[in-house]
Design a protein around this motif. Structure first.
Motif, PDB file in Angstrom:
ATOM      1  N   LEU A  71       2.459   1.275 -12.606  1.00 57.38           N
ATOM      2  CA  LEU A  71       2.140   0.801 -11.259  1.00 57.38           C
ATOM      3  C   LEU A  71       1.099   1.711 -10.638  1.00 57.38           C
ATOM      4  N   ALA A  72       0.068   1.098 -10.115  1.00 55.67           N
ATOM      5  CA  ALA A  72      -0.929   1.812  -9.322  1.00 55.67           C
ATOM      6  C   ALA A  72      -1.046   1.090  -7.986  1.00 55.67           C
ATOM      7  N   LEU A  73      -1.217   1.848  -6.921  1.00 53.62           N
ATOM      8  CA  LEU A  73      -1.321   1.269  -5.585  1.00 53.62           C
ATOM      9  C   LEU A  73      -2.771   1.301  -5.110  1.00 53.62           C
ATOM     10  N   PRO A  74      -3.169   0.344  -4.277  1.00 50.30           N
ATOM     11  CA  PRO A  74      -2.358  -0.738  -3.715  1.00 50.30           C
ATOM     12  C   PRO A  74      -2.207  -1.909  -4.685  1.00 50.30           C
ATOM     13  N   ILE A  75      -1.252  -2.776  -4.390  1.00 52.90           N
ATOM     14  CA  ILE A  75      -1.070  -4.019  -5.140  1.00 52.90           C
ATOM     15  C   ILE A  75      -1.830  -5.114  -4.394  1.00 52.90           C
ATOM     16  N   ASP A  76      -2.817  -5.684  -5.047  1.00 57.27           N
ATOM     17  CA  ASP A  76      -3.576  -6.743  -4.385  1.00 57.27           C
ATOM     18  C   ASP A  76      -3.520  -8.016  -5.222  1.00 57.27           C
ATOM     19  N   TRP A  77      -4.241  -9.000  -4.774  1.00 57.38           N
ATOM     20  CA  TRP A  77      -4.287 -10.351  -5.375  1.00 57.38           C
ATOM     21  C   TRP A  77      -4.518 -10.314  -6.882  1.00 57.38           C
ATOM     22  N   HIS A  78      -5.319  -9.344  -7.364  1.00 55.97           N
ATOM     23  CA  HIS A  78      -5.676  -9.270  -8.783  1.00 55.97           C
ATOM     24  C   HIS A  78      -4.742  -8.361  -9.592  1.00 55.97           C
ATOM     25  N   HIS A  79      -3.819  -7.708  -8.928  1.00 54.46           N
ATOM     26  CA  HIS A  79      -2.948  -6.722  -9.558  1.00 54.46           C
ATOM     27  C   HIS A  79      -1.868  -7.420 -10.390  1.00 54.46           C
ATOM     28  N   PRO A  80      -1.533  -6.908 -11.586  1.00 55.71           N
ATOM     29  CA  PRO A  80      -0.471  -7.543 -12.376  1.00 55.71           C
ATOM     30  C   PRO A  80       0.849  -7.666 -11.624  1.00 55.71           C
ATOM     31  N   TRP A  81       1.149  -6.699 -10.776  1.00 61.25           N
ATOM     32  CA  TRP A  81       2.413  -6.733 -10.037  1.00 61.25           C
ATOM     33  C   TRP A  81       2.441  -7.830  -8.965  1.00 61.25           C
ATOM     34  N   TRP A  82       1.302  -8.403  -8.651  1.00 62.89           N
ATOM     35  CA  TRP A  82       1.262  -9.505  -7.682  1.00 62.89           C
ATOM     36  C   TRP A  82       2.205 -10.627  -8.116  1.00 62.89           C
ATOM     37  N   THR A  83       2.289 -10.836  -9.427  1.00 58.96           N
ATOM     38  CA  THR A  83       3.133 -11.907  -9.954  1.00 58.96           C
ATOM     39  C   THR A  83       4.608 -11.618  -9.710  1.00 58.96           C
ATOM     40  N   ILE A  84       4.993 -10.353  -9.722  1.00 54.86           N
ATOM     41  CA  ILE A  84       6.389 -10.004  -9.413  1.00 54.86           C
ATOM     42  C   ILE A  84       6.700 -10.391  -7.971  1.00 54.86           C
ATOM     43  N   LEU A  85       5.813 -10.020  -7.054  1.00 57.39           N
ATOM     44  CA  LEU A  85       6.006 -10.393  -5.653  1.00 57.39           C
ATOM     45  C   LEU A  85       5.993 -11.909  -5.488  1.00 57.39           C
ATOM     46  N   MET A  86       5.152 -12.571  -6.253  1.00 56.57           N
ATOM     47  CA  MET A  86       5.082 -14.033  -6.206  1.00 56.57           C
ATOM     48  C   MET A  86       6.442 -14.645  -6.534  1.00 56.57           C
ATOM     49  N   THR A 135       0.849  -1.191   0.000  1.00 59.29           N
ATOM     50  CA  THR A 135       0.000   0.000   0.000  1.00 59.29           C
ATOM     51  C   THR A 135       0.885   1.242   0.000  1.00 59.29           C
ATOM     52  N   GLY A 136       0.252   2.417  -0.031  1.00 61.01           N
ATOM     53  CA  GLY A 136       0.998   3.673   0.011  1.00 61.01           C
ATOM     54  C   GLY A 136       0.501   4.649  -1.032  1.00 61.01           C
ATOM     55  N   ASN A 137       1.097   5.818  -1.026  1.00 64.44           N
ATOM     56  CA  ASN A 137       0.698   6.879  -1.954  1.00 64.44           C
ATOM     57  C   ASN A 137       1.790   7.246  -2.942  1.00 64.44           C
ATOM     58  N   ASP A 138       3.027   6.899  -2.632  1.00 72.42           N
ATOM     59  CA  ASP A 138       4.157   7.280  -3.473  1.00 72.42           C
ATOM     60  C   ASP A 138       4.520   6.103  -4.372  1.00 72.42           C
ATOM     61  N   VAL A 139       4.075   6.139  -5.604  1.00 67.39           N
ATOM     62  CA  VAL A 139       4.269   5.029  -6.531  1.00 67.39           C
ATOM     63  C   VAL A 139       5.739   4.787  -6.810  1.00 67.39           C
ATOM     64  N   GLU A 140       6.509   5.836  -7.037  1.00 69.60           N
ATOM     65  CA  GLU A 140       7.917   5.656  -7.378  1.00 69.60           C
ATOM     66  C   GLU A 140       8.725   5.129  -6.196  1.00 69.60           C
ATOM     67  N   LEU A 141       8.372   5.552  -5.004  1.00 72.35           N
ATOM     68  CA  LEU A 141       9.037   5.012  -3.815  1.00 72.35           C
ATOM     69  C   LEU A 141       8.760   3.519  -3.683  1.00 72.35           C
ATOM     70  N   LYS A 142       7.519   3.127  -3.944  1.00 73.60           N
ATOM     71  CA  LYS A 142       7.156   1.710  -3.863  1.00 73.60           C
ATOM     72  C   LYS A 142       7.858   0.914  -4.960  1.00 73.60           C
ATOM     73  N   ARG A 143       7.973   1.496  -6.118  1.00 69.13           N
ATOM     74  CA  ARG A 143       8.680   0.830  -7.219  1.00 69.13           C
ATOM     75  C   ARG A 143      10.133   0.548  -6.803  1.00 69.13           C
ATOM     76  N   ARG A 144      10.803   1.544  -6.206  1.00 66.74           N
ATOM     77  CA  ARG A 144      12.188   1.359  -5.775  1.00 66.74           C
ATOM     78  C   ARG A 144      12.282   0.317  -4.659  1.00 66.74           C
ATOM     79  N   GLU A 145      11.310   0.337  -3.786  1.00 69.81           N
ATOM     80  CA  GLU A 145      11.314  -0.619  -2.670  1.00 69.81           C
ATOM     81  C   GLU A 145      11.186  -2.055  -3.187  1.00 69.81           C
ATOM     82  N   ILE A 146      10.295  -2.275  -4.144  1.00 73.84           N
ATOM     83  CA  ILE A 146      10.120  -3.618  -4.701  1.00 73.84           C
ATOM     84  C   ILE A 146      11.343  -4.022  -5.515  1.00 73.84           C
TER      85      ILE A 146
END
Length: 699
Positions: free
Chosen positions: A136-151, A12-23
């Motif tokens: 990237l749009a937040l939040p990333i949930d079960w249905h989000h394309p980025w879920w697969t990256i975390l997977m 979750t969060g509001n800063d998309v680019e910060l989350k991108r760097r974190e992931i």
């Protein structure tokens, strides 16, 4: 040495680019640490020799986690082109230890180490580009394309641990100590393991799809229960405490071993824990990359069979009901220790301290030690799906193959458990003979260790009937058992509705539907397999099964009586196996008998029809439905009651019914045509018309 290894990021969060760097940092840190693990291997041969016969050589696991990224990202639509199709097939599927004696002789031609490292480098670049450039749009949930990256990242963290176990099982000549993997050097006297009183309390497990951390499919849904008071060992069982079991020759005493464990023990000829090494009169312990004098105050690491046998031995010695904790009881311990308060606590977890276990006295959690960390803790609980369980479409076989009653949950994590593994809600399960960095804590509890239903029905015929009765409607055709039950209830009208008999009930949907109106309903079928599903629903309220999609591909279904509005009918139900042509006398006095798609499957339909009135009260209703599919494999030709020429004229089954029932019944409705659809595969269905006739017993 204190390490800082990145934690699972909040999604979750509001800063998309910060989350991108974190992931991105999370991905690269995981990728680096995984490759660093393989630096423990001392020579090229170490990559190609199997550590144990039932697993691939380590070269496979070096390539596997990278291949997983590519295969899943393509499936998710985040990557268009393959990097190395050959590797992405070769390294795709590992070996699950599906049996302790499953000695596969499959042959593989493995590529060179440098080839695999180059492939991993290409995969890293591809994934890194996806993370940097994909919207990237937040939040990333079960249905989000980025879920697969975390997977993919969390999958590699799982293999960080499981590969470390394989390295630990490798011959010592194939490994060498490494500065990035320093073991604990502390050891002393083992403590006396005293029991701690744990008060009764409730636990609520499962999370919803809005949880801010990545989770695997088995973590979602809900489960709640109350736990009676029990006692728990203050410490994990230490090597010293387990030595008493070894020195009592309990490995050779059949009394202490469950049937499956006895078979494993006799097959492997085990006489002590697998990581223990006898050196004359001394004991040593195998660590990741070295052997050390036995640290007696460290947790013993065993499989489930050994842990269970120890508890049985302890029970025999003390007369007290020692056993392993259930998953629910472990969560009760977690709450009791204050760990659920959210405050940061220290534990030998997440590679924060050592690359090995440590003394069981080092990390205190309330009145207990090592509730989390140091070594995984075996439980009594075979993994099962929480209510509301769903598979994730990108990884639909992560958990479901383990819903077989033979994979037990481990809880708490070990020294190398990272990311999702380190979370209290994680649910990892292994075969009971499987070795992990796992030990156990015992409990003393008067209440038995109850297991939840975990099995998905995979028998093709049963699954088709489960879907036929409880599943989706297809092509606009209403649910057939429900439609028949409604016709029967309409026919009863204001007549007495005390008892109903669903004869040939199959998996029981019509029985439950009739129980909406009748005080008591009996379901009888010749097939014990079919009856078993009805009994399961009546007892547990839930049914799980697989459906064939195409070839070996399946989908997973869950149905509950509550979702169908039938939960209140459970207490009215009774199911029995029986022969419709030869029922016991007690099955009588009914106000309604429903015989759905039955008569053309009986060996003597005439015998059934000639005596069915004896089961009904005067004025009672008999509803018969059948597509009249007469087959000699079910009914000998001479026993057919229609579907042939008689005196040169067509004689159909309705004619036969009128002839056989006329002395005791009058027809009050029908013939009616009621359609039904049975799903065979995703693209193949049976569409059938069943003829319905409704009869009233004469007074």
């Amino acid at each position: 040495m204190k390490h800082t290894f990145t934690r699972s990021p909040l999604l979750t969060g509001n800063d998309v680019e910060l989350k991108r760097r974190e992931i991105r940092d999370y991905f690269n840190a995981t990728y680096d640490r995984y490759e660093q693990l393989f630096e423990v291997l001392a020579c090229d041969e170490a990559y190609y020799r199997k550590p144990i016969p039932l697993r691939h050589p380590l070269i496979f696991y070096l390539g596997h986690t990278a291949t997983f990224f590519i295969n899943k990202l393509i499936l998710a639509g985040l990557l268009m082109d393959r990097i190395n199709p050959k590797f992405e097939s070769l390294f795709a599927v590992g070996v699950d230890e599906m049996s302790w004696d499953d000695l596969s002789e499959a042959h593989y031609t493995w590529p060179g180490i440098d080839e695999v490292r180059a492939y991993r480098k290409s995969v890293r670049a591809a994934v890194d580009q996806i993370i940097q450039n994909t919207p990237l749009a937040l939040p990333i949930d079960w249905h989000h394309p980025w879920w697969t990256i975390l997977m993919g990242i969390e999958h590699e963290r799982i293999h960080l641990e499981t590969s470390s176990v394989l390295i630990r099982q490798h011959a010592l000549k194939y490994v060498a100590p490494h500065p990035a993997w320093p073991p604990c050097r502390n050891s002393g006297n083992a403590p006396q393991n005293r029991l701690v009183d744990v008060p009764a309390g409730g636990v609520q497990l499962g999370k919803n799809k809005n949880d801010p951390l990545y989770g695997w499919d088995n973590e979602y849904g809900h489960h709640a229960t109350e736990i009676p008071a029990f006692q728990a060992g203050r410490h994990l069982v230490s090597n010293r405490e387990f030595l008493g079991f070894v020195e009592a020759y309990a490995y050779a005493d059949e009394r202490f071993w469950e049937e499956e464990g006895r078979a494993w023990k006799n097959y492997t000829q085990a006489v002590h824990p697998t990581f223990w090494i006898r050196n004359g009169s001394e004991w040593r312990l195998r660590l990741l990359a070295e052997e050390v004098p036995m640290p007696w105050d460290w947790p013993v690491e065993v499989n489930h069979h050994e842990a269970k046998a120890f508890c049985n031995w302890k029970k025999d010695q003390s007369g007290e009901p020692y056993r392993l904790p259930t998953e629910d009881e472990w969560h009760r311990l977690y709450d009791f220790s204050g760990l659920s308060s959210g405050q940061k606590v220290e534990a030998n977890l997440h590679l924060d301290h050592y690359a090995s276990p440590c003394p069981v006295t080092e990390f205190r959690h309330g009145e207990l030690y090592d509730v989390i960390g140091n070594a995984w803790q075996w439980t009594e609980t075979p993994i099962y799906p929480f209510d509301g369980f769903e598979v994730h479409p990108i990884y639909d076989d992560f958990t479901t193959p383990t819903f077989d009653g033979r994979h037990n949950l481990i809880k708490g994590g070990s020294w190398i458990s990272c990311g999702n593994e380190a979370l209290p809600g994680s649910r990892y399960a292994f075969r009971r003979h499987f070795f992990q960095h796992a030990g156990f804590r015992y409990v003393v509890a008067a209440s038995p260790a109850l297991s939840q239903s975990s099995t998905y029905e995979t028998d093709k015929l049963l699954s088709e009937y489960a879907e036929f009765h409880y599943g989706d409607e297809y092509f606009g055709v209403p649910n057939f058992p429900q439609a028949l039950a409604r016709l029967a209830i309409r026919a009863i009208g204001d007549k007495p509705a005390l008892k109903a008999l669903d004869l040939g009930c199959a998996t029981g949907r019509a029985s439950f539907e009739l129980a909406r109106h009748f005080d008591q309903v009996t379901g009888i079928d010749f097939s014990a397999r079919f009856i078993g599903l009805g009994v399961q629903l009546a007892e547990q309220g839930v049914l799980r099964y697989t459906l064939t999609d195409e070839g070996e591909l399946v989908s997973y279904k869950e149905r509950t009586l509550a979702d169908l509005g039938l939960d209140e009918t459970r207490k009215k139900m009774a199911f029995f196996q029986g022969d419709a042509c030869n029922l016991k006398p007690l099955f009588a006095g009914y106000d309604l008998i429903l015989a759905a798609n039955l008569i053309d499957r009986l060996y003597s339909p005439a015998k059934f029809l000639a005596t069915v009135h004896e089961r009904l009260n005067p004025g009672g209703i008999l509803l018969i439905s059948s597509p009249y599919t007469w087959l000699e494999e079910h009914t000998k030709r001479e026993e057919w009651i229609g579907g042939y020429k008689k005196d040169g004229e067509n004689f159909n089954t309705f004619d036969g019914l009128k002839s056989l029932l006329g002395n005791h019944f009058r027809l009050i409705d029908g013939p009616l045509e009621v359609p039904f659809v049975i799903r065979e595969t995703r693209r193949k269905f049976q569409h059938t018309l069943s003829e319905v006739t409704i009869w009233e017993r004469l007074a």
